[in-house]
Design a protein around this motif. Structure first.
Motif, mmCIF file in Angstrom:
data_model
loop_
_atom_site.group_PDB
_atom_site.id
_atom_site.type_symbol
_atom_site.label_atom_id
_atom_site.label_comp_id
_atom_site.label_asym_id
_atom_site.label_seq_id
_atom_site.Cartn_x
_atom_site.Cartn_y
_atom_site.Cartn_z
ATOM 1 N N ASN A 1 0.818 -1.209 0.000
ATOM 2 C CA ASN A 1 0.000 0.000 0.000
ATOM 3 C C ASN A 1 0.852 1.260 0.000
ATOM 4 N N ASN A 2 2.001 1.221 0.644
ATOM 5 C CA ASN A 2 2.911 2.363 0.631
ATOM 6 C C ASN A 2 3.420 2.612 -0.791
ATOM 7 N N ILE A 3 3.791 1.541 -1.496
ATOM 8 C CA ILE A 3 4.239 1.659 -2.890
ATOM 9 C C ILE A 3 3.096 2.204 -3.748
ATOM 10 N N TRP A 4 1.891 1.667 -3.580
ATOM 11 C CA TRP A 4 0.729 2.132 -4.344
ATOM 12 C C TRP A 4 0.486 3.621 -4.104
ATOM 13 N N LEU A 5 0.526 4.054 -2.846
ATOM 14 C CA LEU A 5 0.272 5.454 -2.517
ATOM 15 C C LEU A 5 1.322 6.370 -3.151
ATOM 16 N N HIS A 6 2.588 5.973 -3.089
ATOM 17 C CA HIS A 6 3.637 6.796 -3.695
ATOM 18 C C HIS A 6 3.483 6.870 -5.214
ATOM 19 N N HIS A 7 3.121 5.765 -5.852
ATOM 20 C CA HIS A 7 2.898 5.783 -7.298
ATOM 21 C C HIS A 7 1.686 6.646 -7.658
ATOM 22 N N ARG A 8 0.636 6.557 -6.868
ATOM 23 C CA ARG A 8 -0.560 7.380 -7.116
ATOM 24 C C ARG A 8 -0.220 8.856 -6.982
ATOM 25 N N ALA A 9 0.509 9.226 -5.928
ATOM 26 C CA ALA A 9 0.893 10.630 -5.738
ATOM 27 C C ALA A 9 1.798 11.104 -6.866
ATOM 28 N N ALA A 10 2.737 10.267 -7.292
ATOM 29 C CA ALA A 10 3.630 10.640 -8.392
ATOM 30 C C ALA A 10 2.842 10.842 -9.688
ATOM 31 N N ALA A 11 1.881 9.969 -9.972
ATOM 32 C CA ALA A 11 1.070 10.102 -11.176
ATOM 33 C C ALA A 11 0.235 11.378 -11.137
ATOM 34 N N LEU A 12 -0.328 11.698 -9.991
ATOM 35 C CA LEU A 12 -1.108 12.930 -9.855
ATOM 36 C C LEU A 12 -0.219 14.159 -10.019
ATOM 37 N N ASN A 13 0.979 14.113 -9.452
ATOM 38 C CA ASN A 13 1.911 15.237 -9.600
ATOM 39 C C ASN A 13 2.315 15.413 -11.064
ATOM 40 N N LEU A 14 2.583 14.308 -11.750
ATOM 41 C CA LEU A 14 2.954 14.379 -13.162
ATOM 42 C C LEU A 14 1.802 14.938 -13.995
ATOM 43 N N ARG A 15 0.574 14.483 -13.716
ATOM 44 C CA ARG A 15 -0.589 15.006 -14.430
ATOM 45 C C ARG A 15 -0.719 16.511 -14.214
ATOM 46 N N ARG A 16 -0.499 16.947 -12.980
ATOM 47 C CA ARG A 16 -0.586 18.378 -12.667
ATOM 48 C C ARG A 16 0.488 19.159 -13.416
ATOM 49 N N LEU A 17 1.700 18.650 -13.460
ATOM 50 C CA LEU A 17 2.782 19.337 -14.172
ATOM 51 C C LEU A 17 2.502 19.408 -15.677
ATOM 52 N N ILE A 18 1.955 18.356 -16.254
ATOM 53 C CA ILE A 18 1.602 18.373 -17.673
ATOM 54 C C ILE A 18 0.522 19.416 -17.933
ATOM 55 N N ASN A 19 -0.463 19.506 -17.039
ATOM 56 C CA ASN A 19 -1.515 20.513 -17.179
ATOM 57 C C ASN A 19 -0.965 21.929 -17.048
ATOM 58 N N LEU A 20 0.131 22.085 -16.325
ATOM 59 C CA LEU A 20 0.769 23.396 -16.182
ATOM 60 C C LEU A 20 1.722 23.703 -17.335
ATOM 61 N N GLY A 21 1.914 22.739 -18.246
ATOM 62 C CA GLY A 21 2.731 22.989 -19.419
ATOM 63 C C GLY A 21 4.082 22.305 -19.444
#
Length: 166
Positions: free
Chosen positions: A131-151
């Motif tokens: 679950n710790n690995i899953w949570l870190h991957h989920r947070a990383a994916a959300l951060n990457l999505r946010r950065l892509i949306n910011l350009g």
């Protein structure tokens, strides 16, 4: 039973709150608004201590404003009550604290909403490590999505944040 920021919850709408009781953690006592004092019991498994006003509530004139329980009020005191009370008081009275709260609450709430969206309110695996690995991957994916949306773009071998310029 919704409350606004800085207010203690009420057992009875429009009635007494926990702030209306006087708690003396040093002496181990709780005094109700009617003046009845009870001793705090031994710590429970979660560390909380209780003051049980039960029999005193039956003839109390404030009973209807204090509790809905037929057997009387039970008052729980957290092991860190004094620290929590001081923090609640600061939150209710400090303009600086309230400004910080207003500044940071929306982005934190939004980040939590993104994290739990699309069926992610519960962890999917058995075990802390998975679950710790899953949570870190989920947070990383959300951060990457946010950065892509910011350009976020890649030009040659370099990543850039903002409009792409070649």
């Amino acid at each position: 039973m919704s409350t606004t920021q800085g207010e203690a919850p009420q057992a009875v709408p429009g009635g007494l709150t926990t702030d209306d009781f006087h708690v003396d953690t040093t002496a181990g006592t709780v005094t109700c608004p009617a003046g009845h004092t009870k001793t705090l019991g031994r710590p429970l498994a979660d560390g909380n201590r209780q003051a049980q006003f039960k029999a005193l509530c039956r003839a109390c004139p404030l009973h209807e404003r204090c509790t809905r329980s037929k057997t009387g009020r039970t008052f729980n005191v957290h092991p860190q009550y004094d620290l929590l009370k001081a923090a609640r008081d600061q939150a209710a009275t400090s303009p600086e604290w309230q400004d910080e709260y207003r500044r940071w609450r929306p982005p934190v709430e939004r980040a939590i909403a993104w994290l739990v969206a699309k069926g992610n309110r519960r962890v999917p695996y058995c075990g802390i490590i998975a679950n710790n690995i899953w949570l870190h991957h989920r947070a990383a994916a959300l951060n990457l999505r946010r950065l892509i949306n910011l350009g976020l773009t890649r030009i040659a071998h370099t990543w850039h944040l903002g409009p792409a310029t070649a």
